[in-house]
Scaffold this active site. Sequence first.
Site, PDB file in Angstrom:
ATOM      1  N   ARG A 123     -37.412 -30.306 -40.170  1.00 29.18           N
ATOM      2  CA  ARG A 123     -36.273 -30.479 -41.079  1.00 29.18           C
ATOM      3  C   ARG A 123     -36.574 -31.653 -42.010  1.00 29.18           C
ATOM      4  O   ARG A 123     -36.720 -32.788 -41.545  1.00 29.18           O
ATOM      5  CB  ARG A 123     -35.000 -30.747 -40.285  1.00 29.18           C
ATOM      6  CG  ARG A 123     -33.732 -30.939 -41.122  1.00 29.18           C
ATOM      7  CD  ARG A 123     -32.541 -31.221 -40.206  1.00 29.18           C
ATOM      8  NE  ARG A 123     -32.352 -30.167 -39.219  1.00 29.18           N
ATOM      9  CZ  ARG A 123     -31.604 -30.280 -38.127  1.00 29.18           C
ATOM     10  NH1 ARG A 123     -30.962 -31.415 -37.875  1.00 29.18           N
ATOM     11  NH2 ARG A 123     -31.496 -29.272 -37.280  1.00 29.18           N
ATOM     12  N   ASP A 158     -34.632 -25.701 -32.853  1.00 29.44           N
ATOM     13  CA  ASP A 158     -33.386 -25.047 -32.457  1.00 29.44           C
ATOM     14  C   ASP A 158     -33.678 -23.555 -32.359  1.00 29.44           C
ATOM     15  O   ASP A 158     -34.152 -22.955 -33.328  1.00 29.44           O
ATOM     16  CB  ASP A 158     -32.288 -25.284 -33.500  1.00 29.44           C
ATOM     17  CG  ASP A 158     -31.945 -26.764 -33.662  1.00 29.44           C
ATOM     18  OD1 ASP A 158     -32.065 -27.505 -32.684  1.00 29.44           O
ATOM     19  OD2 ASP A 158     -31.557 -27.150 -34.780  1.00 29.44           O
ATOM     20  N   HIS A 194     -36.084 -33.641 -35.701  1.00 33.10           N
ATOM     21  CA  HIS A 194     -36.582 -32.481 -36.448  1.00 33.10           C
ATOM     22  C   HIS A 194     -37.501 -32.930 -37.583  1.00 33.10           C
ATOM     23  O   HIS A 194     -38.476 -32.247 -37.912  1.00 33.10           O
ATOM     24  CB  HIS A 194     -35.414 -31.695 -37.048  1.00 33.10           C
ATOM     25  CG  HIS A 194     -34.684 -30.828 -36.075  1.00 33.10           C
ATOM     26  ND1 HIS A 194     -35.115 -29.572 -35.703  1.00 33.10           N
ATOM     27  CD2 HIS A 194     -33.520 -31.026 -35.405  1.00 33.10           C
ATOM     28  CE1 HIS A 194     -34.259 -29.027 -34.855  1.00 33.10           C
ATOM     29  NE2 HIS A 194     -33.277 -29.896 -34.653  1.00 33.10           N
ATOM     30  N   HIS A 229     -31.131 -26.750 -28.625  1.00 33.03           N
ATOM     31  CA  HIS A 229     -31.970 -27.829 -29.145  1.00 33.03           C
ATOM     32  C   HIS A 229     -32.980 -28.308 -28.100  1.00 33.03           C
ATOM     33  O   HIS A 229     -32.597 -28.753 -27.023  1.00 33.03           O
ATOM     34  CB  HIS A 229     -31.091 -28.993 -29.588  1.00 33.03           C
ATOM     35  CG  HIS A 229     -31.831 -30.162 -30.155  1.00 33.03           C
ATOM     36  ND1 HIS A 229     -31.794 -30.487 -31.494  1.00 33.03           N
ATOM     37  CD2 HIS A 229     -32.631 -31.089 -29.577  1.00 33.03           C
ATOM     38  CE1 HIS A 229     -32.538 -31.566 -31.700  1.00 33.03           C
ATOM     39  NE2 HIS A 229     -33.056 -31.942 -30.545  1.00 33.03           N
TER      40      HIS A 229
END
Length: 203
Positions: A72, A125, A118, A185
């Site tokens: 992310r 996830d 992330h 997660h």
Amino acid sequence: MLPDGFVSLSQLCPTIVIGANYATSDNFTGGVVSGYQRVESVFSKVGAEKLCAIQAEANSLGYSLKIFDAYRPVKAVQHFQDWARIPTEDATIKERYYPTLTKAQLFEQGYIAQRSSHSRGSAVDLTLVDARGNELDMGTIFDFFHETSHTMNSTITEEQKRNRAILKSLMTKHGFKNFAQEWWHYSLVVEAFPGQYFDFNIE
């Protein structure tokens, strides 16, 4: 081109299902999140190789992994914080993702982090789907910010508990640990890039 040490999951392990919710409007912000320019999941090579091994084992059980999010960008984490500061709310989205909380409480209670593992390429996830591509019943949707999403929540059904346990068993066997507040997660026990945060786009 991806930085050294990162790979596209669809290329390394093409049988894994890519959901990439933040590259679509199917997420708690209601729109595409900054840094997600296509439906793809990127992960550290170390983590991705482990996910491939998990996928092989899941396949032997009649399942497949489905990735909601992996790497992310830092800008996406900032996007979440900017979203939280917008005073207006979409009632439909609130009911779907955080019916009992305010936006501020999502941060206060740890559902959304100020900085995310992330962004180190260390967290993923995910869920399991059956042979027809249907998600197993885990008791809640992805990113449902409520105590029923806590992995060991006691109020969910036996089937939902069993499905969460299958996912957890597969992930922990291959070097991941679960975040107790979110059944979806998982983080690498041994990170590829400890202490580093990345901000390249998924494109």
